[in-house]
Design an enzyme around this catalytic site. Structure first.
Site, PDB file in Angstrom:
ATOM      1  N   ARG A  78      38.073  32.295  72.496  1.00  0.00           N
ATOM      2  CA  ARG A  78      38.553  30.920  72.301  1.00  0.00           C
ATOM      3  C   ARG A  78      39.475  30.772  71.090  1.00  0.00           C
ATOM      4  O   ARG A  78      40.484  30.080  71.139  1.00  0.00           O
ATOM      5  CB  ARG A  78      37.354  29.976  72.124  1.00  0.00           C
ATOM      6  CG  ARG A  78      36.539  29.721  73.367  1.00  0.00           C
ATOM      7  CD  ARG A  78      35.402  28.768  73.027  1.00  0.00           C
ATOM      8  NE  ARG A  78      34.681  29.255  71.858  1.00  0.00           N
ATOM      9  CZ  ARG A  78      33.588  30.013  71.913  1.00  0.00           C
ATOM     10  NH1 ARG A  78      33.075  30.328  73.075  1.00  0.00           N
ATOM     11  NH2 ARG A  78      33.005  30.448  70.818  1.00  0.00           N
ATOM     12  N   ILE A  79      39.110  31.423  69.969  1.00  0.00           N
ATOM     13  CA  ILE A  79      39.917  31.225  68.750  1.00  0.00           C
ATOM     14  C   ILE A  79      41.299  31.852  68.928  1.00  0.00           C
ATOM     15  O   ILE A  79      42.321  31.268  68.549  1.00  0.00           O
ATOM     16  CB  ILE A  79      39.196  31.790  67.503  1.00  0.00           C
ATOM     17  CG1 ILE A  79      37.850  31.084  67.308  1.00  0.00           C
ATOM     18  CG2 ILE A  79      40.063  31.624  66.265  1.00  0.00           C
ATOM     19  CD1 ILE A  79      36.985  31.642  66.176  1.00  0.00           C
TER      20      ILE A  79
ATOM     21  N   HIS B  17      37.397  33.790  52.804  1.00  0.00           N
ATOM     22  CA  HIS B  17      36.630  33.443  54.009  1.00  0.00           C
ATOM     23  C   HIS B  17      36.552  31.914  54.180  1.00  0.00           C
ATOM     24  O   HIS B  17      35.475  31.311  54.101  1.00  0.00           O
ATOM     25  CB  HIS B  17      35.225  34.055  53.943  1.00  0.00           C
ATOM     26  CG  HIS B  17      34.587  34.196  55.296  1.00  0.00           C
ATOM     27  ND1 HIS B  17      33.738  35.231  55.622  1.00  0.00           N
ATOM     28  CD2 HIS B  17      34.664  33.434  56.409  1.00  0.00           C
ATOM     29  CE1 HIS B  17      33.324  35.097  56.877  1.00  0.00           C
ATOM     30  NE2 HIS B  17      33.879  34.006  57.375  1.00  0.00           N
TER      31      HIS B  17
ATOM     32  N   SER C 124      36.757  28.417  58.598  1.00  0.00           N
ATOM     33  CA  SER C 124      36.156  27.209  59.188  1.00  0.00           C
ATOM     34  C   SER C 124      36.019  26.077  58.167  1.00  0.00           C
ATOM     35  O   SER C 124      35.362  25.073  58.438  1.00  0.00           O
ATOM     36  CB  SER C 124      34.780  27.551  59.770  1.00  0.00           C
ATOM     37  OG  SER C 124      33.922  28.032  58.752  1.00  0.00           O
TER      38      SER C 124
HETATM   39  C1  DGY Z   1      31.519  32.029  61.270  1.00  0.00           C
HETATM   40  O1  DGY Z   1      31.179  30.932  61.700  1.00  0.00           O
HETATM   41  O2  DGY Z   1      31.141  33.094  61.770  1.00  0.00           O
HETATM   42  C2  DGY Z   1      32.371  32.015  60.062  1.00  0.00           C
HETATM   43  O3  DGY Z   1      33.031  33.218  59.873  1.00  0.00           O
HETATM   44  C3  DGY Z   1      31.533  31.679  58.844  1.00  0.00           C
HETATM   45  O4  DGY Z   1      30.775  32.745  58.491  1.00  0.00           O
END
Ligand code: DGY
Length: 344
Positions: A166-167, A310, A313
């Protein structure tokens, strides 16, 4: 009293959901990772029927020690992440513990940051910022080709994806907005999932995105991509997948983006590839050994490498949605109901 353990405060929206569940809440009062002892100690409490955990916290790693500490009434481990590489899922299942995660709600935000990294890398933004911070701008005034980089709208580019879930597909949609319209890009991808009727699947994708989409083997992906985006899951077959051999096969003009998990790209090999000019640049939202990555790390130092901590999200709406889904999974599991999103 039946309780839920929450290893870190997860915001007012998700907390309200948890409070309305009728379960007693045992929530880490600090907005920081708890100690491992705190987590293991509470897991042993027979009142604890469900636990919400955070992906990046060492204290929350679900290994044998964690599972051995779980009291027999614990029915669900709910992670506030889509990834579950920090969880021994088989081990949990063997003990009858369900594992919940948060797929779907972070596709847009991770796709956004992936495209941001593509643009930052192609357009040398890290290098530009470092030049200013080092006081070097006066030595590098504007010039016809000063600080130029590859064009995202260049004709017939090839965007490659390691992993095409999806991403990746949300990322394709965004990239197409920047792409050359008269000589559009080709999308190639490699996915380890066994696919029947591959040609039909690719024809469907081609129709969906309006440009040619084709599954290729990994070597071909490396060799053909102008922009190569890592968005696959981390598992035994993907750790170190992007190594010296892989990087050597890439175009010297190509950029590599990793928005998945650090260990999929070998950091030493990537630093080597950047130093040798084997690839043009790299953009990383994730990196091996995070968060223990300091300013002297060769990839952080490298002007052709963007490293961010990171954050894929990390927009408000997405984190609220992730926290809420994490809370609901935990409540449902603790009640013995089906989870909204259970790790398969
Ligand atoms: C995930 O949702 O897997 C992101 O990478 C946050 O860890």
């Amino acid at each position: 009293m039946p309780s839920l353990l929450i290893t870190r405060p997860i915001g007012p929206d998700a907390t309200a959901i948890l409070e309305q569940s009728g379960f007693n809440l045992i929530m880490n009062p600090e907005d920081a990772a708890p100690t491992r002892e705190w987590v293991l100690g509470h897991l042993a409490n027979p009142d604890v029927h469900g636990v919400c955990i955070m992906h990046p916290h060492k204290s929350d790693r679900v290994d044998e020690e964690f599972l051995n500490a779980c009291n027999p009434n614990l029915k669900v481990i709910s992670t506030m992440s889509v990834g579950y590489d920090h969880i021994d899922v088989e081990g949990a299942k063997k003990r009858g513990i369900k594992v919940g995660h948060t797929p779907g709600v972070l596709d847009d935000s991770v796709a956004d940051i992936t495209v941001m990294l593509v643009l930052m890398t192609m357009r040398r933004v890290e290098e530009g910022i470092q030049i200013i911070k080092a006081g070097e701008w006066p030595t590098l005034p504007w010039g016809p080709f000063v600080m130029t980089g590859p064009s995202i709208g260049h004709p017939n580019l090839t965007f490659g994806f390691l992993g095409f879930g999806r991403i990746s597909q949300e990322t394709v949609k965004r990239l197409l907005a920047f792409a050359n319209k008269s000589q559009p890009p080709t999308i190639i991808y490699n996915s380890s999932r066994a696919r029947r009727n591959q040609q039909e699947i690719d024809a469907e994708y081609t129709k969906k995105f309006g440009v040619t989409v084709q599954r290729v083997e990994k070597d071909e992906l490396a060799a053909r991509s102008d922009v190569l985006i890592v968005l696959c899951v981390q598992n035994e077959s993907t750790i170190n997948l992007v190594n010296k051999d892989f990087l050597r096969k890439m175009k010297k003009s190509a950029v590599l983006i990793n928005s998945a998990r650090g260990p999929i790209v070998n950091s030493e090999d990537l630093a080597w590839a950047l130093d040798q000019g084997e690839i043009y640049g790299a953009g990383l939202d994730v990196i091996t050994h995070e968060p223990n990555v300091g300013p002297d790390h060769p990839l952080v130092q490298h002007r052709r490498c963007v490293v961010i901590p990171h954050m894929g999200s990390a927009d408000f709406d997405t984190r609220i949605a992730m926290a809420s889904r994490c809370a609901r999974n935990c409540i449902q599991g603790a009640r013995g109901e089906a989870l909204e999103a259970e790790v398969p």
